[in-house]
Design a protein around this motif. Structure first.
Motif, PDB file in Angstrom:
ATOM      1  N   LEU A   1       0.562  -3.233  -4.175  1.00 39.87           N
ATOM      2  CA  LEU A   1      -0.106  -2.193  -3.586  1.00 39.87           C
ATOM      3  C   LEU A   1       1.464  -1.573  -2.907  1.00 39.87           C
ATOM      4  CD1 LEU A   1      -1.752  -0.503  -2.098  1.00 39.87           C
ATOM      5  CD2 LEU A   1      -2.775  -2.866  -0.658  1.00 39.87           C
ATOM      6  N   HIS A   2       2.271  -0.462  -2.407  1.00 44.78           N
ATOM      7  CA  HIS A   2       2.715   0.073  -2.188  1.00 44.78           C
ATOM      8  C   HIS A   2       2.514   1.319  -1.936  1.00 44.78           C
ATOM      9  CE1 HIS A   2       5.382   0.487  -5.494  1.00 44.78           C
ATOM     10  NE2 HIS A   2       4.703  -0.517  -6.386  1.00 44.78           N
ATOM     11  N   PRO A   3       3.847   1.622  -1.290  1.00 45.93           N
ATOM     12  CA  PRO A   3       4.356   2.681  -0.953  1.00 45.93           C
ATOM     13  C   PRO A   3       5.205   2.659  -2.079  1.00 45.93           C
ATOM     14  CG  PRO A   3       5.023   1.797   1.001  1.00 45.93           C
ATOM     15  CD  PRO A   3       3.728   1.565   0.035  1.00 45.93           C
ATOM     16  N   VAL A   4       5.664   4.247  -2.267  1.00 46.71           N
ATOM     17  CA  VAL A   4       7.105   4.644  -3.237  1.00 46.71           C
ATOM     18  C   VAL A   4       7.939   4.738  -2.455  1.00 46.71           C
ATOM     19  CG1 VAL A   4       8.388   5.651  -5.648  1.00 46.71           C
ATOM     20  CG2 VAL A   4       5.660   4.782  -5.720  1.00 46.71           C
ATOM     21  N   GLN A   5       8.810   3.979  -3.027  1.00 42.85           N
ATOM     22  CA  GLN A   5      10.395   4.640  -1.872  1.00 42.85           C
ATOM     23  C   GLN A   5      11.107   4.777  -3.006  1.00 42.85           C
ATOM     24  OE1 GLN A   5       9.804   0.897   0.969  1.00 42.85           O
ATOM     25  NE2 GLN A   5       8.379   2.137   2.584  1.00 42.85           N
ATOM     26  N   TRP A   6      11.765   5.508  -3.061  1.00 41.88           N
ATOM     27  CA  TRP A   6      12.945   5.743  -3.363  1.00 41.88           C
ATOM     28  C   TRP A   6      12.680   5.212  -5.319  1.00 41.88           C
ATOM     29  CZ3 TRP A   6      16.774   9.351  -2.582  1.00 41.88           C
ATOM     30  CH2 TRP A   6      17.515   9.265  -1.311  1.00 41.88           C
ATOM     31  N   TYR A   7      11.533   5.837  -5.860  1.00 45.65           N
ATOM     32  CA  TYR A   7      11.233   5.615  -6.945  1.00 45.65           C
ATOM     33  C   TYR A   7      10.962   4.781  -7.404  1.00 45.65           C
ATOM     34  CZ  TYR A   7      13.675  10.363  -6.746  1.00 45.65           C
ATOM     35  OH  TYR A   7      13.416  11.543  -5.791  1.00 45.65           O
ATOM     36  N   SER A   8      10.700   3.539  -6.754  1.00 49.87           N
ATOM     37  CA  SER A   8      10.736   2.302  -6.416  1.00 49.87           C
ATOM     38  C   SER A   8       9.544   1.826  -5.087  1.00 49.87           C
ATOM     39  CB  SER A   8      11.945   1.591  -7.497  1.00 49.87           C
ATOM     40  OG  SER A   8      12.153  -0.050  -7.464  1.00 49.87           O
TER      41      SER A   8
END
Length: 214
Positions: A73-80
């Motif tokens: 579970l996470h936000p996508v940061q710089w496509y990862s």
């Protein structure tokens, strides 16, 4: 202090949640809270538990070992994924435990990505500013699952998380909670074949003390 800390216990579902700043989160925080309120789900706040990035790998292996479903579970940061989640994978899913000869701890389990993006769904298009459909960014997750002999389940995504309405967030969280509570009785799982672990030749992985020489 980890405001989201909970007591480790064997659970059929383990949610690994990574957000560098929960207080600014609109969607992931709501999903986190919904997971914590669902029976049979253990939730780990990576940034709360490991603010110094010093991951207790043996404890984490003991935590996820009994689980049948591992949720990222996470936000996508710089496509990862966020940096600490990537470090968690590096430190915990080791050769001889998660993959390779003797690495059978996760075989037959399921991996589920639950993520948010800042960009809208149309932005993930060859004519959008992200230039690719979002599926183009999934191979690292899919191959992580395959290497460990896990099934990669269809991701649950919410695009444009900065602009969704409170009602949309609540509906998304409700669906997430229902999915957790009903696992593994998801109709689509009947159509997903088991994923045999990739065969990793022993010669491709030198002894641990030689790994730093790559």
């Amino acid at each position: 202090m980890d405001e989201f800390a909970n007591t480790p216990a064997a659970a059929p579902i383990c949610v690994l949640a990574a957000h560098p700043n929960w207080r600014e989160s609109r969607v992931n925080r709501k999903l986190f809270e919904r997971a914590r309120a669902t029976p049979g789900v253990e939730v780990l706040d990576l940034y709360g538990r490991y603010p110094d990035y010093d991951i207790d790998a043996p404890a984490e292996r003991a935590r996820i070992g009994p689980a049948q479903l591992l949720v990222l579970l996470h936000p996508v940061q710089w496509y990862s994924m966020p940096a600490l989640m990537k470090l968690w994978l590096d430190e915990v899913l080791t050769h001889g435990w998660a993959y390779g000869p003797g690495g059978t701890a996760l075989q037959g389990k399921d991996l589920w990505l639950v993520a948010t993006t800042g960009g809208s769904e149309p932005s993930y298009h060859p004519q959008g500013y992200n230039r690719y459909f979002f599926d183009a960014f999934l191979p690292p997750y899919e191959q992580t699952a395959a290497l460990c002999g896990m099934r990669f389940l269809p991701p649950m995504l919410l695009h444009g998380a900065h602009r969704v309405t409170p009602a949309q967030i609540e509906a998304h969280a409700e669906t997430f909670g229902q999915r957790l509570a009903s696992y593994p009785d998801w109709p689509e799982l009947d159509d997903l074949p088991a994923c045999p672990a990739c065969d990793v030749p022993a010669a491709d992985r030198p002894p641990v003390h030689d790994q730093a020489g790559r």
